[in-house]
Design an enzyme around this catalytic site. Structure first.
Site, PDB file in Angstrom:
ATOM      1  N   TYR A   1       0.826  -1.216   0.000  1.00 51.95           N
ATOM      2  CA  TYR A   1       0.000   0.000   0.000  1.00 51.95           C
ATOM      3  C   TYR A   1       0.858   1.263   0.000  1.00 51.95           C
ATOM      4  O   TYR A   1       0.620   2.184   0.780  1.00 51.95           O
ATOM      5  CB  TYR A   1      -0.944   0.007   1.221  1.00 51.95           C
ATOM      6  CG  TYR A   1      -1.603  -1.312   1.490  1.00 51.95           C
ATOM      7  CD1 TYR A   1      -2.576  -1.807   0.619  1.00 51.95           C
ATOM      8  CD2 TYR A   1      -1.259  -2.086   2.590  1.00 51.95           C
ATOM      9  CE1 TYR A   1      -3.184  -3.036   0.838  1.00 51.95           C
ATOM     10  CE2 TYR A   1      -1.855  -3.315   2.815  1.00 51.95           C
ATOM     11  CZ  TYR A   1      -2.811  -3.789   1.933  1.00 51.95           C
ATOM     12  OH  TYR A   1      -3.396  -4.998   2.163  1.00 51.95           O
TER      13      TYR A   1
ATOM     14  N   ASP B   1     -13.776 -16.379   8.443  1.00 60.35           N
ATOM     15  CA  ASP B   1     -12.407 -15.971   8.119  1.00 60.35           C
ATOM     16  C   ASP B   1     -11.667 -15.736   9.439  1.00 60.35           C
ATOM     17  O   ASP B   1     -11.791 -14.673  10.039  1.00 60.35           O
ATOM     18  CB  ASP B   1     -12.479 -14.700   7.259  1.00 60.35           C
ATOM     19  CG  ASP B   1     -11.106 -14.108   6.981  1.00 60.35           C
ATOM     20  OD1 ASP B   1     -10.116 -14.600   7.561  1.00 60.35           O
ATOM     21  OD2 ASP B   1     -11.022 -13.141   6.200  1.00 60.35           O
TER      22      ASP B   1
ATOM     23  N   LYS C   1      -1.961 -16.581   8.363  1.00 63.94           N
ATOM     24  CA  LYS C   1      -1.100 -15.739   9.209  1.00 63.94           C
ATOM     25  C   LYS C   1      -0.294 -16.508  10.258  1.00 63.94           C
ATOM     26  O   LYS C   1       0.798 -16.957   9.978  1.00 63.94           O
ATOM     27  CB  LYS C   1      -1.953 -14.649   9.865  1.00 63.94           C
ATOM     28  CG  LYS C   1      -2.381 -13.571   8.871  1.00 63.94           C
ATOM     29  CD  LYS C   1      -3.009 -12.417   9.592  1.00 63.94           C
ATOM     30  CE  LYS C   1      -3.553 -11.352   8.666  1.00 63.94           C
ATOM     31  NZ  LYS C   1      -2.558 -10.398   8.215  1.00 63.94           N
TER      32      LYS C   1
ATOM     33  N   TYR D   1     -12.803  -7.096   6.110  1.00 68.82           N
ATOM     34  CA  TYR D   1     -11.625  -7.159   5.244  1.00 68.82           C
ATOM     35  C   TYR D   1     -11.236  -8.633   5.091  1.00 68.82           C
ATOM     36  O   TYR D   1     -11.103  -9.349   6.090  1.00 68.82           O
ATOM     37  CB  TYR D   1     -10.440  -6.372   5.838  1.00 68.82           C
ATOM     38  CG  TYR D   1      -9.180  -6.558   5.032  1.00 68.82           C
ATOM     39  CD1 TYR D   1      -8.978  -5.842   3.857  1.00 68.82           C
ATOM     40  CD2 TYR D   1      -8.219  -7.488   5.413  1.00 68.82           C
ATOM     41  CE1 TYR D   1      -7.839  -6.040   3.085  1.00 68.82           C
ATOM     42  CE2 TYR D   1      -7.077  -7.692   4.653  1.00 68.82           C
ATOM     43  CZ  TYR D   1      -6.893  -6.968   3.492  1.00 68.82           C
ATOM     44  OH  TYR D   1      -5.765  -7.180   2.729  1.00 68.82           O
TER      45      TYR D   1
END
Ligand SMILES: Cc1ncc(COP(=O)(O)O)c(C=O)c1O
Length: 428
Positions: free
Chosen positions: A17, A245, A274, A144
Site C-alpha cells: 500500500y 475468516d 497468518k 476485510y
C-alpha cells in the site's frame, strides 16, 4: 544494507500500500529475535505488530528454526498433485484435532487471500448442480478479507481502498456491521439488517462470509458474540453455509483458540492463515465438513477446481506443525490473558484523553481509536526513535504483540502510545 541499498529500495521496490514516487520511510531490519527487531545500526525495536498477527511465539524461535532445518535437509518443495509427505500429514492431523470436530477436510494453500478464494469456490461448487442461481455472498460492512479480486469483492465496498476496483468487482450483499460491542450490552435489532438480507435473498446466496468477533483491517472493531450466534442460526434456518475468516483471529489471538468459540458455534468452512506457521513462511488452510466436501465431489467436475503450485509446501507444513505443537502445550492461554490484563490496566484509564475516541481490548489485541487521522510517517519515526515498532493506519494505533512479550516491554509500548497522543503534530 548500506546507503546505496536503501536508495535502491526507495527507487525500485514496491512496499504494501505504498507509492513508488513518494514512499513512506522504510526501516532496514537485519535480524529479529523474540520480541525484538534489529535495525541496520544495531538499535533494537520492541515489536508491537507480530508482523501483522503472524509471529505469535516471537522471531527466530529455536523450535521453529529446527523444524525448518530438519525439513530442508529432506525436501524443501515437492508438487502436491499425486504426492503426500509427512509434514502435510502431521499438520492436517493437528488442524483437525484443534478445530471443531465437524471440520475434517483440509485444503492447504498459499496465503490468507487465496484461502478466501478457495472457500468461496467451495461454496459455489457446493451449489453448482442443484442451484446454480446461488452466486452471491452475504457479508457485513467494515469487513476485510484480503487483496485478491474475490476477497476484495466481499470486503467493505465503500470504506476501504478496494473501492478503487468497484467497477470490476462482482456485487455482493452487505449487511450493516454490528453495533453491539464485544462484552457490552446487546443492542436489540442489531441483527435486523442481516436477517432482512438473508430472508429476501436466500435463493441467490451461496454462502455467508465474515470475520468472527474481530473485524480487522476494516476498522479493528470487536462485536458481540450474540451477533455471530444469530448469524449461525439464520444460516442454519436458510440452509446456507457459513464461512468464517479466522485468518487474523485464529490460534489464540482473541483469548480463545478460535474466535468462533466465543459464540459456541462452528463454521461450515473455516479459513486460517497468518499465525499458522508462527510467522515464518506463508501458508493457509481451508477446513470444511463432510457434507460440503462430499457434495463438491458429487457435483461436476467431481473435484475442487484449485491446485496451487506451492500447495502444502513441505517447509511451510513442517514449521506450521511445530508451531501448532507449541500452541497445543497451552502456554498461550496464560500468555494471552497476561497481555490482556496489562493492556486493560494501562490503556483503559486513557479513555477520556482528548485525542481518544475509543479504546478496545480483546485477548492480545489493543486498539486506540483516535479522534483524528494519524500522520503515519511522523508517529512511526517517534516510535522507532524510542525503540518500538508499531504501524498505525487511518485513526487507529493498534498492537497485537507476540504472546511471549514480557510486562516491561509491553508497558514500554503502551507508555509510548500514550505519550504520542499528546503531540498535535502526529495528527492531521
Ligand atoms: C481477516 C483477514 N482475512 C484475510 C486476509 C488476507 O491474508 P493475506 O494477507 O495472507 O493474503 C487478512 C490479512 O490481513 C485478514 O486480516
Amino acid at each position: 544494507m548500506n546507503k546505496d541499498d536503501l536508495i535502491f529500495n526507495s527507487k525500485h521496490i514496491w512496499h504494501p500500500y505504498d507509492s513508488i514516487k513518494n514512499p513512506l520511510p522504510c526501516y532496514p531490519i537485519i535480524s529479529a529475535k523474540g520480541i525484538y527487531l534489529t535495525l541496520n545500526n544495531g538499535k533494537k525495536l520492541i515489536d508491537g505488530m507480530s508482523s501483522w498477527w503472524a509471529t505469535i511465539h516471537g522471531y527466530n524461535h529455536p523450535r521453529l528454526n529446527q523444524a525448518l532445518k530438519n525439513q530442508i535437509n529432506r525436501v524443501s518443495h515437492i508438487m502436491f498433485g499425486g504426492i503426500i509427505h509427512p509434514p502435510a500429514i502431521s499438520l492436517c492431523k493437528k488442524l483437525i484435532s484443534m478445530t471443531h470436530k465437524k471440520l475434517q477436510y483440509v485444503f492447504l494453500a498459499d496465503s490468507g487471500s487465496v484461502a478466501i478464494e478457495i472457500a468461496m469456490k467451495m461454496a459455489l461448487q457446493y451449489w453448482a448442480k442443484e442451484d446454480s442461481e446461488k452466486k452471491n455472498f452475504l457479508t457485513i460492512k467494515s469487513g476485510y478479507h484480503g487483496d485478491t479480486f474475490s476477497a476484495m469483492s466481499i470486503s467493505d465496498p465503500k470504506n476501504s481502498i478496494h473501492r478503487l476496483y468497484r467497477k470490476y468487482l462482482p456485487l455482493h450483499l452487505f449487511a450493516e456491521s454490528p453495533k453491539s460491542k464485544f462484552g457490552e450490552k446487546w443492542k436489540k435489532g442489531d441483527i435486523d439488517s442481516f436477517e432482512n438480507l438473508i430472508k429476501k435473498n436466500f435463493k441467490k446466496i451461496a454462502a455467508v462470509i465474515l470475520e468472527p468477533i474481530v473485524q480487522g483491517a476494516g476498522g479493528m472493531k470487536f462485536y458481540h458474540s450474540k451477533y455471530l450466534k444469530k448469524v449461525k442460526l439464520l444460516c442454519k434456518n436458510y440452509k446456507i453455509p457459513l464461512i468464517l475468516d479466522e485468518i487474523a483471529t485464529g490460534f489464540g489471538r482473541t483469548g480463545k483458540l478460535f474466535a468462533y468459540e466465543h459464540s459456541k458455534i462452528f463454521p461450515d468452512i473455516l479459513c486460517l492463515g497468518k499465525a499458522i506457521t508462527g510467522g515464518t513462511l506463508t501458508l493457509s488452510a481451508v477446513l470444511t465438513t463432510k457434507k460440503i466436501s462430499e457434495k463438491i465431489s458429487n457435483n461436476y467436475p467431481g473435484y475442487l477446481m484449485h491446485g496451487p503450485t506451492f500447495m502444502a509446501n513441505p517447509l511451510a507444513c513442517a514449521v506450521a506443525s511445530e508451531n501448532l505443537s507449541i500452541l497445543k502445550e497451552n502456554i498461550w492461554k496464560k500468555q494471552v490473558s497476561k497481555i490482556y490484563r496489562i493492556l486493560s490496566k494501562y490503556l483503559f484509564p486513557i479513555r477520556n484523553h482528548y485525542m481518544v475516541h475509543d479504546i478496545r481490548i480483546l485477548g492480545a489485541i489493543a486498539v486506540v481509536e483516535c479522534k483524528k487521522e494519524i500522520n503515519i510517517k511522523k508517529i512511526q519515526y517517534f516510535f522507532v526513535k524510542n525503540g518500538v515498532w508499531i504501524r498505525p493506519f487511518k485513526k487507529l494505533i493498534y498492537i497485537m504483540p507476540a504472546y511471549i512479550i514480557d510486562k516491561k516491554s509491553l508497558k514500554k509500548i503502551i507508555e509510548l502510545i500514550i505519550q504520542s497522543l499528546n503531540y498535535k503534530k502526529f495528527f492531521i
